[in-house]
Write a protein that holds these residues in place. Sequence first.
Motif, PDB file in Angstrom:
ATOM      1  N   TYR A 175      -2.386   5.462   6.445  1.00 27.65           N
ATOM      2  CA  TYR A 175      -1.794   4.130   6.565  1.00 27.65           C
ATOM      3  C   TYR A 175      -0.945   4.026   7.828  1.00 27.65           C
ATOM      4  O   TYR A 175      -0.996   3.017   8.536  1.00 27.65           O
ATOM      5  CB  TYR A 175      -0.942   3.832   5.336  1.00 27.65           C
ATOM      6  CG  TYR A 175      -0.226   2.504   5.422  1.00 27.65           C
ATOM      7  CD1 TYR A 175      -0.913   1.310   5.225  1.00 27.65           C
ATOM      8  CD2 TYR A 175       1.135   2.437   5.711  1.00 27.65           C
ATOM      9  CE1 TYR A 175      -0.274   0.083   5.310  1.00 27.65           C
ATOM     10  CE2 TYR A 175       1.788   1.218   5.799  1.00 27.65           C
ATOM     11  CZ  TYR A 175       1.081   0.038   5.593  1.00 27.65           C
ATOM     12  OH  TYR A 175       1.722  -1.167   5.694  1.00 27.65           O
ATOM     13  N   ALA A 232      -3.015   9.613   2.189  1.00 26.17           N
ATOM     14  CA  ALA A 232      -3.040   8.149   2.180  1.00 26.17           C
ATOM     15  C   ALA A 232      -1.923   7.573   3.050  1.00 26.17           C
ATOM     16  O   ALA A 232      -2.127   6.616   3.795  1.00 26.17           O
ATOM     17  CB  ALA A 232      -2.923   7.627   0.749  1.00 26.17           C
ATOM     18  N   PHE A 277       0.809  -1.223   0.000  1.00 16.21           N
ATOM     19  CA  PHE A 277       0.000   0.000   0.000  1.00 16.21           C
ATOM     20  C   PHE A 277       0.843   1.275   0.000  1.00 16.21           C
ATOM     21  O   PHE A 277       0.596   2.180  -0.824  1.00 16.21           O
ATOM     22  CB  PHE A 277      -0.971   0.012   1.191  1.00 16.21           C
ATOM     23  CG  PHE A 277      -1.843   1.238   1.216  1.00 16.21           C
ATOM     24  CD1 PHE A 277      -2.993   1.313   0.459  1.00 16.21           C
ATOM     25  CD2 PHE A 277      -1.487   2.352   1.976  1.00 16.21           C
ATOM     26  CE1 PHE A 277      -3.789   2.452   0.471  1.00 16.21           C
ATOM     27  CE2 PHE A 277      -2.270   3.488   1.997  1.00 16.21           C
ATOM     28  CZ  PHE A 277      -3.424   3.540   1.237  1.00 16.21           C
ATOM     29  N   PRO A 278       1.832   1.432   0.901  1.00 16.90           N
ATOM     30  CA  PRO A 278       2.609   2.665   0.854  1.00 16.90           C
ATOM     31  C   PRO A 278       3.361   2.846  -0.464  1.00 16.90           C
ATOM     32  O   PRO A 278       3.500   3.983  -0.944  1.00 16.90           O
ATOM     33  CB  PRO A 278       3.579   2.543   2.045  1.00 16.90           C
ATOM     34  CG  PRO A 278       3.578   1.102   2.414  1.00 16.90           C
ATOM     35  CD  PRO A 278       2.246   0.578   2.028  1.00 16.90           C
ATOM     36  N   THR A 293       7.360   3.693   5.962  1.00 22.51           N
ATOM     37  CA  THR A 293       6.428   4.683   5.416  1.00 22.51           C
ATOM     38  C   THR A 293       6.858   6.098   5.810  1.00 22.51           C
ATOM     39  O   THR A 293       6.691   7.044   5.030  1.00 22.51           O
ATOM     40  CB  THR A 293       5.002   4.396   5.916  1.00 22.51           C
ATOM     41  OG1 THR A 293       4.674   3.031   5.659  1.00 22.51           O
ATOM     42  CG2 THR A 293       3.985   5.288   5.223  1.00 22.51           C
ATOM     43  N   ILE A 299      -1.525   1.379  10.768  1.00 21.43           N
ATOM     44  CA  ILE A 299      -0.486   0.402  11.095  1.00 21.43           C
ATOM     45  C   ILE A 299      -0.112   0.481  12.576  1.00 21.43           C
ATOM     46  O   ILE A 299       0.258  -0.518  13.193  1.00 21.43           O
ATOM     47  CB  ILE A 299       0.750   0.598  10.194  1.00 21.43           C
ATOM     48  CG1 ILE A 299       1.457  -0.745   9.954  1.00 21.43           C
ATOM     49  CG2 ILE A 299       1.733   1.597  10.767  1.00 21.43           C
ATOM     50  CD1 ILE A 299       0.681  -1.698   9.114  1.00 21.43           C
TER      51      ILE A 299
END
Length: 444
Positions: A36, A32, A17-18, A74, A40
């Motif tokens: 995330y 986003a 996703f990242p 991230t 997390i």
Amino acid sequence: MTTFIAFAINIALFSVFPLYATTMTARFRNPALYAYMGIILVVGGLAGAIFSFPLTQNTFVSGGNLAYGAFMMTAVMLIISERNMITFRNMLRLLILVDVFVYAGFNYTAWLLDSGLVTKPVPIPSDIFNVSMYVLLLGGTLILIEIVLLMIIFIKARRLTSKLSNLAVIYTIAFIAILCLDGVLFPVIALNSHPELTRIIVGNVTGKAIMAACYSVPLLIFYFMSRKQFAEFVDSPLPLNELLRAPRKKLLDTLYQYELRDRQSQQDKQKLREQAETDSLTGLANRGKFNQTLDDQWQICKKTQTPLTLVIGDIDYFKQFNDTYGHERGDNCLQRVAELWRSTLENDVELAARIGGEEFALLFPNSTFDEISARLQTFRMKLKEASIPHEASEVSTQVTFSVGVSSVIPNDDLSIRDLYISADSNLYRAKNSGRNTINFEATP
């Protein structure tokens, strides 16, 4: 599938996703990535209590550590994408917000699971939702310090070289080193008095190094995919002194207030738990606590194949005692007997409980009847020495006690009910054989 393959798949799932978010436009990318990171952190708070990957005999990586690694990865992507010191302040706010949410939400969920107010379609232990504010603050503080160190290294490294490939290598090495540093700092601070601290640190650092090396792969992919953003980051001025402008005093005051609230909340919860599990008259465990402990110890002894001994006893002719001396003297008698009953315990695993009006129980995990019989005889001797008058008794002029004992090694052919019925039957045999005695017959 091997453990390491499952571990690598988990790393990949946390990285997809990242990586995808970094390909979005800035309008969607940064929200986003922040979302995330918040998710997390919540996932990590739960995953850490649920599972770990045993990569080697002495190296384990918990679900919480995997989430921590994904957060740090991230964070690097976000720092390079935003190219602004405001990123650090946003992460600071995010950590505080999520920590408060995790602490309040998880502990409330733990309370709900124990309260009996909700149904549980599947058995979920409430312990996995018990969260300490101290651990949250420690983890959050270390993350912030590590992010600052990464930013300092990133900025300083740009002065050594402007070649993107060289910087990618330096940044990757710095990322691995910072995660390994966390593997040292967290146990040193949180477990500084642990007798096996050195072994824990070595295992923790090894696990963090393996995890960091795995997360370095998606980071290198990010450096390659986002070469334009990477180059813009290298060329962007990022004055370190802006970090000092964050409202540190206000932050520290806020964290201190949360710590105070956490301490008070933990004290209140402990007090309520003790009240909910304690018989108000005698101070022994109540029936609910006894049932829960019996169930827990049954499962443990079944798994370890060790004996579990249950003792049930009650005061002989206690109704006649109350009729003769009154309920106030009856309560006093129960309290004195309970104190002697409690004195049979030798460690925190054993339990003394009042499970009925004049009925008491003892639970001895990892002990056979032969190993605890001397303690029961000592209890009877102390009760005799107490000389509590009981003129209405048919067996003595003072208070006496009948006891039934059962001891088993739990297995699939037996149940807790079998153990309880056996001890209760032995108690009635003691009563039918003249009272003021101990009866033990092995459970068939």
